[in-house]
Write a protein that holds these residues in place. Structure first.
Motif, PDB file in Angstrom:
ATOM      1  N   MET A   1     -11.515  -1.416   5.419  1.00  0.00           N
ATOM      2  CA  MET A   1     -10.222  -0.794   5.656  1.00  0.00           C
ATOM      3  C   MET A   1      -9.621  -1.324   6.947  1.00  0.00           C
ATOM      4  SD  MET A   1     -11.120   3.105   6.922  1.00  0.00           S
ATOM      5  CE  MET A   1     -12.715   3.320   6.121  1.00  0.00           C
TER       6      MET A   1
ATOM      7  N   THR B   1       0.836  -1.203   0.000  1.00  0.00           N
ATOM      8  CA  THR B   1       0.000   0.000   0.000  1.00  0.00           C
ATOM      9  C   THR B   1       0.869   1.250   0.000  1.00  0.00           C
ATOM     10  OG1 THR B   1      -1.648  -1.256   1.268  1.00  0.00           O
ATOM     11  CG2 THR B   1      -1.978   1.124   1.089  1.00  0.00           C
TER      12      THR B   1
ATOM     13  N   THR C   1      -6.404   0.452  -2.544  1.00  0.00           N
ATOM     14  CA  THR C   1      -6.224  -0.682  -1.635  1.00  0.00           C
ATOM     15  C   THR C   1      -5.346  -1.757  -2.248  1.00  0.00           C
ATOM     16  OG1 THR C   1      -7.418  -2.225  -0.180  1.00  0.00           O
ATOM     17  CG2 THR C   1      -8.206  -2.050  -2.423  1.00  0.00           C
TER      18      THR C   1
ATOM     19  N   SER D   1      -6.196  -0.381  -7.231  1.00  0.00           N
ATOM     20  CA  SER D   1      -6.059  -1.553  -6.368  1.00  0.00           C
ATOM     21  C   SER D   1      -4.909  -2.425  -6.865  1.00  0.00           C
ATOM     22  CB  SER D   1      -7.362  -2.354  -6.299  1.00  0.00           C
ATOM     23  OG  SER D   1      -7.695  -2.904  -7.558  1.00  0.00           O
TER      24      SER D   1
ATOM     25  N   THR E   1     -13.672  -2.935   0.052  1.00  0.00           N
ATOM     26  CA  THR E   1     -12.793  -2.081   0.835  1.00  0.00           C
ATOM     27  C   THR E   1     -12.800  -0.653   0.311  1.00  0.00           C
ATOM     28  OG1 THR E   1     -11.373  -3.939   1.409  1.00  0.00           O
ATOM     29  CG2 THR E   1     -10.414  -1.738   1.632  1.00  0.00           C
TER      30      THR E   1
ATOM     31  N   THR F   1      -6.699  -4.466   2.548  1.00  0.00           N
ATOM     32  CA  THR F   1      -8.033  -4.991   2.820  1.00  0.00           C
ATOM     33  C   THR F   1      -8.028  -5.867   4.066  1.00  0.00           C
ATOM     34  OG1 THR F   1      -8.839  -4.901   0.555  1.00  0.00           O
ATOM     35  CG2 THR F   1      -9.782  -6.592   1.949  1.00  0.00           C
TER      36      THR F   1
END
Length: 206
Positions: A86, A19, A115, A165, A127, A81
């Motif tokens: 979250m 992330t 995410t 993502s 998410t 996730t």
């Protein structure tokens, strides 16, 4: 930097680094749009909430403050996730922003989300939607990824219209591929561009 100068806050929590890498690509996209990107993270939470942490983390982005959030021109929120939601540290931080909600500090500012998940169908879209909910409560203007981004239909990993993502793999060792990276940059550029357009409209009295 003076709070009067516009910046896009890229605020994230990252457990294993994926992330955080996405955040850096999004920040790159923001800066390609001509705005500053301010990378910030949040501290972990523990069952023993009285535990204290250093003011500045040992590595990576510094912890976000209420002032960082209050004065941003736009917000991009990112989290791994956790069961289609979250992660708790980011949720804990967002839950503490009621003062900004009462003051309308984030109202009418662009907001976007991103995410990373261990499995390909492990709740990416759920998410992203969960992170959009508090942005809506703050009155923010949601920014997603349009299908004019070819990577959305070509991707074999992450990528959604709700936000960027990444599929990190079961061991968390799958690197971002070219489509996932491209969509992160595209999201940052789009948020930055829309933020500039809103600022230009406001200054011209439109």
């Amino acid at each position: 930097m003076s709070a009067a100068l516009p910046y896009v806050l890229v605020l994230y929590y990252s457990r294993h680094g994926a992330t955080a890498e996405m955040a850096r690509h999004i920040a790159n996209g923001v800066e390609q749009s001509g705005l500053e990107a301010r990378l910030r993270t949040v501290p972990p939470v523990a069952a023993e909430t009285s535990s204290s942490l250093p003011q500045v983390p040992a590595e990576g982005a510094v912890y976000c403050t209420e002032e960082d959030l209050k004065h941003c021109a736009a917000l991009v929120l990112g989290s791994p996730t956790r069961f289609g939601n979250m992660a708790a540290p980011l949720k804990y931080f967002i839950d503490g922003t009621s003062n900004l909600w009462l003051a309308g500090s984030l109202c009418n500012k662009p907001g976007a989300v991103f995410t990373s998940t261990a499995s390909l169908h492990g709740g990416q879209e759920a998410t992203l939607l969960s992170m959009q909910l508090p942005l809506l409560h703050h009155g923010m203007l949601l920014v997603g990824l349009p299908y004019t981004e070819a990577a959305l239909t070509e991707t074999q990993g992450g990528g959604t219209p709700y936000g960027a993502s990444h599929h990190a793999g079961a061991q968390g060792n799958r690197n971002l591929d070219k489509h996932e990276t491209g969509l992160c940059v595209a999201l940052g550029k789009r948020v930055g561009s829309i933020t500039r357009q809103l600022a230009a409209g406001a200054s011209s009295g439109q």
